[in-house]
Design a protein around this motif. Structure first.
Motif, PDB file in Angstrom:
ATOM      1  N   ASN A   1      -7.339  -5.299  15.615  1.00  0.00           N
ATOM      2  CA  ASN A   1      -7.338  -6.114  14.621  1.00  0.00           C
ATOM      3  C   ASN A   1      -7.721  -6.704  13.315  1.00  0.00           C
ATOM      4  O   ASN A   1      -8.550  -6.910  12.464  1.00  0.00           O
ATOM      5  CB  ASN A   1      -7.854  -7.143  15.346  1.00  0.00           C
ATOM      6  N   LYS A   2      -6.949  -5.357  12.419  1.00  0.00           N
ATOM      7  CA  LYS A   2      -7.221  -4.830  10.666  1.00  0.00           C
ATOM      8  C   LYS A   2      -5.845  -5.127  10.291  1.00  0.00           C
ATOM      9  O   LYS A   2      -4.892  -4.624  10.536  1.00  0.00           O
ATOM     10  CB  LYS A   2      -8.293  -3.425  10.896  1.00  0.00           C
ATOM     11  N   GLN A   3      -5.906  -5.246   8.964  1.00  0.00           N
ATOM     12  CA  GLN A   3      -4.868  -5.476   8.086  1.00  0.00           C
ATOM     13  C   GLN A   3      -4.173  -4.004   7.350  1.00  0.00           C
ATOM     14  O   GLN A   3      -5.757  -3.591   7.377  1.00  0.00           O
ATOM     15  CB  GLN A   3      -5.692  -6.145   6.382  1.00  0.00           C
ATOM     16  N   LEU A   4      -3.153  -3.919   7.729  1.00  0.00           N
ATOM     17  CA  LEU A   4      -2.327  -2.630   6.839  1.00  0.00           C
ATOM     18  C   LEU A   4      -1.633  -2.059   5.676  1.00  0.00           C
ATOM     19  O   LEU A   4      -1.586  -3.263   5.403  1.00  0.00           O
ATOM     20  CB  LEU A   4      -1.881  -1.815   7.983  1.00  0.00           C
ATOM     21  N   PHE A   5      -2.798  -1.336   5.097  1.00  0.00           N
ATOM     22  CA  PHE A   5      -2.193  -0.913   3.658  1.00  0.00           C
ATOM     23  C   PHE A   5      -2.153   0.385   3.903  1.00  0.00           C
ATOM     24  O   PHE A   5      -2.498   1.222   4.781  1.00  0.00           O
ATOM     25  CB  PHE A   5      -3.563  -1.073   2.403  1.00  0.00           C
ATOM     26  N   VAL A   6      -0.793   0.111   2.996  1.00  0.00           N
ATOM     27  CA  VAL A   6      -0.210   1.724   3.083  1.00  0.00           C
ATOM     28  C   VAL A   6      -0.168   2.930   1.402  1.00  0.00           C
ATOM     29  O   VAL A   6      -0.436   1.745   0.643  1.00  0.00           O
ATOM     30  CB  VAL A   6       1.062   1.305   3.328  1.00  0.00           C
ATOM     31  N   CYS A   7      -0.770   3.370   0.725  1.00  0.00           N
ATOM     32  CA  CYS A   7      -1.081   4.303   0.358  1.00  0.00           C
ATOM     33  C   CYS A   7       0.275   5.780   0.218  1.00  0.00           C
ATOM     34  O   CYS A   7       0.111   6.393   1.064  1.00  0.00           O
ATOM     35  CB  CYS A   7      -1.751   5.297  -0.132  1.00  0.00           C
ATOM     36  N   PRO A   8       1.188   5.561  -0.335  1.00  0.00           N
ATOM     37  CA  PRO A   8       2.326   6.449  -0.543  1.00  0.00           C
ATOM     38  C   PRO A   8       2.064   7.762  -0.837  1.00  0.00           C
ATOM     39  O   PRO A   8       2.482   7.834  -1.975  1.00  0.00           O
ATOM     40  CB  PRO A   8       4.002   5.960  -0.783  1.00  0.00           C
TER      41      PRO A   8
ATOM     42  N   ARG B   1      -1.826   8.935  -9.869  1.00  0.00           N
ATOM     43  CA  ARG B   1      -2.096   8.165 -10.766  1.00  0.00           C
ATOM     44  C   ARG B   1      -2.197   6.732 -10.820  1.00  0.00           C
ATOM     45  O   ARG B   1      -2.362   5.897 -11.366  1.00  0.00           O
ATOM     46  CB  ARG B   1      -1.094   9.212 -11.732  1.00  0.00           C
ATOM     47  N   ASP B   2      -0.765   6.638  -9.571  1.00  0.00           N
ATOM     48  CA  ASP B   2      -0.320   4.960  -9.725  1.00  0.00           C
ATOM     49  C   ASP B   2      -1.492   4.106  -8.221  1.00  0.00           C
ATOM     50  O   ASP B   2      -1.731   3.164  -8.300  1.00  0.00           O
ATOM     51  CB  ASP B   2       0.629   5.056  -8.607  1.00  0.00           C
ATOM     52  N   GLY B   3      -1.904   4.845  -7.541  1.00  0.00           N
ATOM     53  CA  GLY B   3      -2.553   4.575  -6.754  1.00  0.00           C
ATOM     54  C   GLY B   3      -4.199   4.791  -6.354  1.00  0.00           C
ATOM     55  O   GLY B   3      -5.017   4.125  -5.696  1.00  0.00           O
ATOM     56  N   ARG B   4      -4.865   4.886  -7.213  1.00  0.00           N
ATOM     57  CA  ARG B   4      -6.389   4.805  -7.715  1.00  0.00           C
ATOM     58  C   ARG B   4      -6.816   4.325  -7.289  1.00  0.00           C
ATOM     59  O   ARG B   4      -7.468   3.434  -6.601  1.00  0.00           O
ATOM     60  CB  ARG B   4      -6.473   5.971  -8.454  1.00  0.00           C
ATOM     61  N   GLN B   5      -6.586   3.269  -8.465  1.00  0.00           N
ATOM     62  CA  GLN B   5      -7.201   1.518  -8.288  1.00  0.00           C
ATOM     63  C   GLN B   5      -6.796   0.810  -7.279  1.00  0.00           C
ATOM     64  O   GLN B   5      -7.937   0.037  -7.107  1.00  0.00           O
ATOM     65  CB  GLN B   5      -6.171   1.049  -9.694  1.00  0.00           C
ATOM     66  N   LYS B   6      -5.790   0.679  -6.488  1.00  0.00           N
ATOM     67  CA  LYS B   6      -5.678  -0.081  -4.992  1.00  0.00           C
ATOM     68  C   LYS B   6      -6.240   0.698  -4.146  1.00  0.00           C
ATOM     69  O   LYS B   6      -7.489  -0.118  -3.961  1.00  0.00           O
ATOM     70  CB  LYS B   6      -4.054   0.478  -4.473  1.00  0.00           C
ATOM     71  N   LEU B   7      -6.724   2.039  -4.147  1.00  0.00           N
ATOM     72  CA  LEU B   7      -7.644   2.334  -3.277  1.00  0.00           C
ATOM     73  C   LEU B   7      -9.482   2.089  -3.719  1.00  0.00           C
ATOM     74  O   LEU B   7      -9.877   1.456  -2.514  1.00  0.00           O
ATOM     75  CB  LEU B   7      -7.868   3.824  -3.377  1.00  0.00           C
TER      76      LEU B   7
END
Length: 241
Positions: free
Chosen positions: A25-32, A40-46
């Motif tokens: 029951n966890k919300q799923l986030f994907v980092c490609p 470079r594009d995903g660091r802030q999101k992580l």
């Protein structure tokens, strides 16, 4: 504890992650990661996702493709992420991840699925699919969730293409019964799978050794098949004489 999920393409890693997120029951986030190897594009999101106070699962798709610098950044994230956040590092080769990352994770290895697992998946996800046709079409070494979905798409959306595909596979299997070095060019023109044709020759120990060397060196299977057919044909002729 973060999880390193490793296994060959099509073994069901993506399917397992999605089901695991549902079960926990966890919300799923994907980092490609395969598209963003440097993060470079995903660091802030992580940074933001890793500090969520709500239950979440972060799926790093293709984590073994990350550059050394990106892996060093990821290691720091793994040391400081929130307790309700679960990291899943999905990869094909866990050995390409740095040791400090591997030591902080639990490794889960997945193998290629059996037909019973694929049949259960079809029943649950594609109840209208023709499972018997798909089983007849696939060879055991082709069992994967990716190939299953390809077959279902052809069956349900392109039935004419699926029929031609099935006919081609049946013709391919008939050729295996009477392979000849003189027909090699025709096999290529017909688009037959060289590995399928070659597998039928591997009872010959000498041919098996050549096959192993070919695979190890990433050589041409068509070149191997031509050589193997000549060897088997010559051996058979001598035995008859």
């Amino acid at each position: 504890t973060p999880i390193i999920l490793t296994g060959p393409p099509g073994c069901g890693k993506s399917y397992w992650i999605q089901k695991h997120a549902e079960q926990l029951n966890k919300q799923l986030f994907v980092c490609p990661c395969r598209k963003d190897r440097t993060l470079r594009d995903g660091r802030q999101k992580l940074h933001i996702w890793a500090r969520r106070t709500e239950p979440a699962m972060l799926w790093l798709e293709g984590a073994d493709d990350l550059t050394p610098e990106a892996q060093a950044f990821l290691r720091r994230i793994l040391e400081t992420h929130a307790s309700d956040v679960l990291f899943i590092l999905e990869c094909r080769d866990a050995g390409r991840l740095q040791e400090p990352i591997r030591s902080r994770c639990t490794i889960k290895k997945m193998m290629c699925p059996t037909w019973l697992q694929l049949e259960s998946y079809l029943t649950e996800s594609f109840p209208l699919s023709n499972k018997e046709d798909i089983k007849e079409y696939l060879h055991p070494n082709e069992y994967s969730y990716r190939r299953i979905k390809q077959c279902v798409v052809l069956q349900q959306q392109y039935p004419d293409v699926w029929k031609r595909t099935m006919d081609h596979r049946k013709a391919e299997r008939k050729e295996v019964e009477h392979l000849s070095p003189n027909d090699l060019v025709r096999y290529i023109k017909q688009g037959y799978h060289p590995e399928l044709l070659a597998t039928s020759l591997l009872s010959n120990e000498s041919v098996l050794k050549d096959y192993g060397a070919c695979i190890e060196l990433s050589g041409s299977l068509w070149a191997f098949l031509g050589s193997a057919l000549d060897k088997v044909h010559t051996t058979t002729t001598k035995q008859e004489e």
